[in-house]
Structures are given as C-alpha cells and as structure tokens.
Motif scaffolding. Structure first.
Motif, PDB file in Angstrom:
ATOM      1  N   PRO A 129      69.056  60.001  19.573  1.00 59.78           N
ATOM      2  CA  PRO A 129      68.792  59.198  18.145  1.00 59.78           C
ATOM      3  C   PRO A 129      68.149  57.887  18.433  1.00 59.78           C
ATOM      4  O   PRO A 129      68.335  57.350  19.302  1.00 59.78           O
ATOM      5  N   PHE A 130      67.320  57.493  17.641  1.00 59.65           N
ATOM      6  CA  PHE A 130      66.543  56.299  17.770  1.00 59.65           C
ATOM      7  C   PHE A 130      67.113  55.205  17.231  1.00 59.65           C
ATOM      8  O   PHE A 130      67.965  55.279  16.247  1.00 59.65           O
ATOM      9  N   LYS A 131      67.015  54.024  17.876  1.00 62.02           N
ATOM     10  CA  LYS A 131      67.415  52.795  17.433  1.00 62.02           C
ATOM     11  C   LYS A 131      66.391  52.153  16.631  1.00 62.02           C
ATOM     12  O   LYS A 131      65.252  52.324  16.680  1.00 62.02           O
ATOM     13  N   LYS A 132      66.888  51.245  15.399  1.00 59.11           N
ATOM     14  CA  LYS A 132      66.070  50.846  14.505  1.00 59.11           C
ATOM     15  C   LYS A 132      65.000  49.685  14.748  1.00 59.11           C
ATOM     16  O   LYS A 132      64.243  49.242  14.322  1.00 59.11           O
ATOM     17  N   GLY A 133      65.321  49.071  15.989  1.00 55.39           N
ATOM     18  CA  GLY A 133      64.339  47.656  16.319  1.00 55.39           C
ATOM     19  C   GLY A 133      63.096  47.931  16.313  1.00 55.39           C
ATOM     20  O   GLY A 133      62.430  47.016  15.720  1.00 55.39           O
ATOM     21  N   ALA A 134      62.586  49.001  16.763  1.00 52.63           N
ATOM     22  CA  ALA A 134      61.036  49.084  17.056  1.00 52.63           C
ATOM     23  C   ALA A 134      60.361  49.396  15.379  1.00 52.63           C
ATOM     24  O   ALA A 134      59.249  48.777  14.989  1.00 52.63           O
ATOM     25  N   PHE A 135      61.101  49.825  14.441  1.00 52.26           N
ATOM     26  CA  PHE A 135      60.857  50.109  13.132  1.00 52.26           C
ATOM     27  C   PHE A 135      61.171  48.895  12.323  1.00 52.26           C
ATOM     28  O   PHE A 135      60.160  48.771  11.414  1.00 52.26           O
ATOM     29  N   TYR A 136      61.956  48.112  12.679  1.00 49.30           N
ATOM     30  CA  TYR A 136      62.107  46.673  11.873  1.00 49.30           C
ATOM     31  C   TYR A 136      60.818  46.191  12.272  1.00 49.30           C
ATOM     32  O   TYR A 136      60.315  45.419  11.514  1.00 49.30           O
ATOM     33  N   LEU A 137      60.546  46.120  13.594  1.00 49.89           N
ATOM     34  CA  LEU A 137      59.444  45.256  14.101  1.00 49.89           C
ATOM     35  C   LEU A 137      57.948  45.559  13.387  1.00 49.89           C
ATOM     36  O   LEU A 137      57.560  44.785  12.994  1.00 49.89           O
ATOM     37  N   ALA A 138      57.918  46.857  13.272  1.00 43.65           N
ATOM     38  CA  ALA A 138      56.468  47.488  12.729  1.00 43.65           C
ATOM     39  C   ALA A 138      56.591  47.011  11.230  1.00 43.65           C
ATOM     40  O   ALA A 138      55.437  46.782  10.882  1.00 43.65           O
TER      41      ALA A 138
ATOM     42  N   GLN B  90      53.690  44.797   9.553  1.00 44.16           N
ATOM     43  CA  GLN B  90      53.140  45.627   8.792  1.00 44.16           C
ATOM     44  C   GLN B  90      51.838  45.992   9.560  1.00 44.16           C
ATOM     45  O   GLN B  90      50.797  46.178   9.372  1.00 44.16           O
ATOM     46  N   VAL B  91      52.340  46.564  10.790  1.00 44.23           N
ATOM     47  CA  VAL B  91      51.175  47.041  11.838  1.00 44.23           C
ATOM     48  C   VAL B  91      51.820  48.535  11.949  1.00 44.23           C
ATOM     49  O   VAL B  91      53.014  49.113  11.905  1.00 44.23           O
ATOM     50  N   PRO B  92      50.700  49.743  12.325  1.00 40.94           N
ATOM     51  CA  PRO B  92      51.287  50.980  12.624  1.00 40.94           C
ATOM     52  C   PRO B  92      51.993  51.315  13.866  1.00 40.94           C
ATOM     53  O   PRO B  92      51.890  50.334  15.000  1.00 40.94           O
ATOM     54  N   ILE B  93      52.655  52.489  13.696  1.00 35.46           N
ATOM     55  CA  ILE B  93      53.385  52.670  14.953  1.00 35.46           C
ATOM     56  C   ILE B  93      52.604  53.906  15.710  1.00 35.46           C
ATOM     57  O   ILE B  93      52.291  54.736  14.780  1.00 35.46           O
ATOM     58  N   ILE B  94      52.474  53.943  16.638  1.00 37.05           N
ATOM     59  CA  ILE B  94      52.013  54.850  17.697  1.00 37.05           C
ATOM     60  C   ILE B  94      52.864  55.458  18.467  1.00 37.05           C
ATOM     61  O   ILE B  94      53.159  54.925  19.727  1.00 37.05           O
ATOM     62  N   PRO B  95      53.069  56.856  18.304  1.00 38.32           N
ATOM     63  CA  PRO B  95      53.991  57.512  19.214  1.00 38.32           C
ATOM     64  C   PRO B  95      53.313  58.073  20.275  1.00 38.32           C
ATOM     65  O   PRO B  95      52.322  58.609  20.123  1.00 38.32           O
TER      66      PRO B  95
ATOM     67  N   GLU C  41      51.995  49.857   6.294  1.00 41.50           N
ATOM     68  CA  GLU C  41      51.566  48.916   5.267  1.00 41.50           C
ATOM     69  C   GLU C  41      52.199  49.201   3.957  1.00 41.50           C
ATOM     70  O   GLU C  41      52.200  50.319   3.732  1.00 41.50           O
ATOM     71  N   GLY C  42      52.759  48.166   3.251  1.00 37.10           N
ATOM     72  CA  GLY C  42      53.428  48.600   2.102  1.00 37.10           C
ATOM     73  C   GLY C  42      55.089  48.788   2.133  1.00 37.10           C
ATOM     74  O   GLY C  42      55.569  48.951   1.088  1.00 37.10           O
ATOM     75  N   LEU C  43      55.199  49.383   3.300  1.00 35.61           N
ATOM     76  CA  LEU C  43      56.718  49.646   3.466  1.00 35.61           C
ATOM     77  C   LEU C  43      57.642  48.460   3.678  1.00 35.61           C
ATOM     78  O   LEU C  43      57.313  47.391   4.071  1.00 35.61           O
ATOM     79  N   THR C  44      59.025  48.742   3.194  1.00 33.44           N
ATOM     80  CA  THR C  44      59.874  47.722   3.357  1.00 33.44           C
ATOM     81  C   THR C  44      61.090  47.995   4.185  1.00 33.44           C
ATOM     82  O   THR C  44      61.272  49.256   4.731  1.00 33.44           O
ATOM     83  N   VAL C  45      62.106  47.194   4.292  1.00 29.75           N
ATOM     84  CA  VAL C  45      63.262  47.577   4.963  1.00 29.75           C
ATOM     85  C   VAL C  45      63.926  48.855   4.531  1.00 29.75           C
ATOM     86  O   VAL C  45      64.473  49.420   5.373  1.00 29.75           O
TER      87      VAL C  45
ATOM     88  N   ILE D  65      62.716  52.033   6.124  1.00 27.77           N
ATOM     89  CA  ILE D  65      63.057  52.249   7.495  1.00 27.77           C
ATOM     90  C   ILE D  65      63.717  53.420   8.164  1.00 27.77           C
ATOM     91  O   ILE D  65      63.309  54.172   8.956  1.00 27.77           O
ATOM     92  N   PRO D  66      64.799  53.824   7.568  1.00 28.29           N
ATOM     93  CA  PRO D  66      65.455  55.253   7.812  1.00 28.29           C
ATOM     94  C   PRO D  66      64.607  56.513   7.846  1.00 28.29           C
ATOM     95  O   PRO D  66      64.532  57.089   8.714  1.00 28.29           O
ATOM     96  N   GLU D  67      63.734  56.471   6.552  1.00 28.17           N
ATOM     97  CA  GLU D  67      62.702  57.399   6.298  1.00 28.17           C
ATOM     98  C   GLU D  67      61.626  57.511   7.686  1.00 28.17           C
ATOM     99  O   GLU D  67      61.350  58.566   8.306  1.00 28.17           O
ATOM    100  N   LEU D  68      61.114  56.391   7.935  1.00 35.54           N
ATOM    101  CA  LEU D  68      60.300  56.233   8.793  1.00 35.54           C
ATOM    102  C   LEU D  68      60.674  56.563  10.393  1.00 35.54           C
ATOM    103  O   LEU D  68      60.183  57.112  10.894  1.00 35.54           O
ATOM    104  N   LEU D  69      62.073  55.997  10.553  1.00 37.42           N
ATOM    105  CA  LEU D  69      62.396  56.293  11.883  1.00 37.42           C
ATOM    106  C   LEU D  69      62.560  57.966  11.980  1.00 37.42           C
ATOM    107  O   LEU D  69      62.342  58.439  12.978  1.00 37.42           O
TER     108      LEU D  69
END
Length: 278
Positions: A184-193, A197-202, A235-239, A242-246
């Motif tokens: 399971p992923f921790k949330k830190g990277a997703f909070y940061l992104a 408001q920058v993209p995540i590249i897996p 862009e446009g996402l909020t805290v 984050i769960p859905e983004l993760l």
C-alpha cells in the motif's frame, strides 16, 4: 615465512573459486562486492562533486549518475526502458516508483532526469560515505518517526519544487518490498503533488525475482524492464481527492508491474485493466 606462501595462494584461489562453486557463496560475494563498490564509488564521487560544485547541490546528481551507471556492467544487468522521454519535460513534477531492493539505486540512476532530487529516510544520512554522497546530491532527508516534522519538510519541498523548477523522486511504498507485489502507498508523495499542483509521473520496474532472490540466495545476471507511464494531472485537486488519486496510481502501477514481470494479476491477466485518470 616462506613455507606459508603456498597456503596463502591456496586460500586466495579458494576465495576466488568459492563463488563459482556455491550459489550461496556467490550471492554473498556479490552482495559484499556491491556494498564495497557503493562505498568506494561514494568516496570518489564525493571528492569529484566537491571539486566541481563546491558542496551540496542537485547538480551533483549528474556526477553521481555517471558513477552508478557503470555498476550494472559488474553484475551483468541490462535495462530495457520505455517512455523515458516523459521524464524530460522542463517542468516540475513528482515521480513515484516501486521499491524492491538495494539494487534499486542502479535503476534510479539509469533514467534519473536532470534537476531531480530524492526523498529518503533520515537514517541514511548516517551511513558514512553513502550518506555523504546523498547529502551532496541534494537528497532531502525525512524523519518518518515524527509525522509533524515530516509533513513540514514536505511542505517546504513543495514550495522549492515550483520555485526552482525541480523534480522529486519518491518511493511511495516507504520501504523495500521483496514480496513480488506492491505494498500500500503512503500519502506523502500525493500530498506533495496536490499541494504544488504538479503532475505525478509513475515509473514501474519489473520484478527482480528472476535474477535476484535473497531468500533463495540467487544473484545472477538479468534484464530489468522499466516503463514510464503517462503523467497524472493534479491541477484543481484538493486534499479530499488524495485517496482517489493514490488508488489510481497504485492500481495502474500494480497492473504495469505484473505485465512487465510476466505475472498474473487478480483478474487472471497480465495486462492493464484500467487507464490512469488524466
């Protein structure tokens, strides 16, 4: 003393031949030599970094990268990369990848883009020459035992990320994972992104299990497949998003991991069943 010389030569020959005779001895010999290579490489690279750039800067990563990329030749490792051009856009982003073993450093440096810093646990700062070269390369050390301190550091990274047009590389599993799956992923990277408001590249690396298996004491030559996936916008996402983004990132990376590793996923296939939300 002269009578001891034949025994010394015999001992040296035995030490050299042992890795060829025993799989376990070969495993520990290669792990030991890898650790020595890391220590020696760190010392030499540290001197070069100080001479060229004078101290701690992300620019030192280009020097470190040149040193580490030679390691693969010692162990017969080959990298097959796809989509690496996605990492070279001149814009800030958060890069996330799976984390399997101590060999990940070679995979990281194989495709590391310019102006990219890493997030690492604070304990690594105190690993002698290795900790020193990480410090000189601009690695951000996080005290994971203190959540408030870690979050404060991540907020500072987020501000620096945008202001200095940097990329940040994070292992969202948080620890090495040799289970041949994704933790399971921790949330830190997703909070940061989301904060920046920058993209995540897996980025996904195939399983090392065919050539590196600590439990079975296997360490042979092999090929590592690396795939850089499409950027996922924040862009446009909020805290609250984050769960859905993760979950989106975890799902697409897990499916890619199974496909690259020729393993079946829960659906009985080895191909992706969904696409990341763009």
């Amino acid at each position: 003393m002269a009578g001891l010389e034949p025994w010394i030569w015999l001992l040296l020959l035995l030490l050299l031949a042992l890795p060829l005779l025993s799989r376990t001895a070969n495993f520990y010999f290669k792990i030991g030599s890898y650790c020595v290579l890391c220590l020696v490489g760190s010392v030499v690279a540290s001197v070069v970094c100080v001479l060229y750039h004078g101290g701690r800067t992300v620019r030192n990563m280009s020097i470190i990268k040149r040193f580490v990329r030679t390691f693969k030749y010692f162990y017969g490792l080959r990298f097959e990369t796809h989509g690496i051009e996605k990492l070279h856009d001149d814009r800030p982003c958060v890069i996330i990848s799976n984390h399997q073993s101590i060999l990940d450093m070679m995979g990281l440096m194989e495709i590391l883009p310019r102006n990219c810093i890493q997030i690492a646990k604070r304990e690594l700062l105190y690993t002698g020459p290795v900790g020193l070269i990480m410090y000189l390369g601009g690695v951000i050390f996080i005290n994971r035992k203190r959540t408030s301190t870690a979050m404060s550091a991540m907020e500072e990274v987020g501000n620096t990320l945008v202001q200095e047009n940097l990329k940040v590389w994070i292992y969202p599993e948080g620890t090495r994972n040799e289970s041949y799956n994704l933790l399971p992923f921790k949330k830190g990277a997703f909070y940061l992104a989301v904060q920046a408001q920058v993209p995540i590249i897996p980025v996904v690396y195939s399983s090392f299990s065919s050539f590196y298996h600590p439990e079975k004491k296997i360490f042979t030559s092999g090929k590592i497949k690396v795939e850089v996936l499409d950027p996922i916008k924040t862009e446009g996402l909020t805290v609250t998003d984050i769960p859905e983004l993760l979950e989106t990132c975890h799902s697409v990376m897990k499916e890619t991991f199974f496909r690259l590793s020729d393993k079946l996923n829960e659906n009985g296939t080895n191909g992706p069943t969904s696409q990341p939300v763009q």
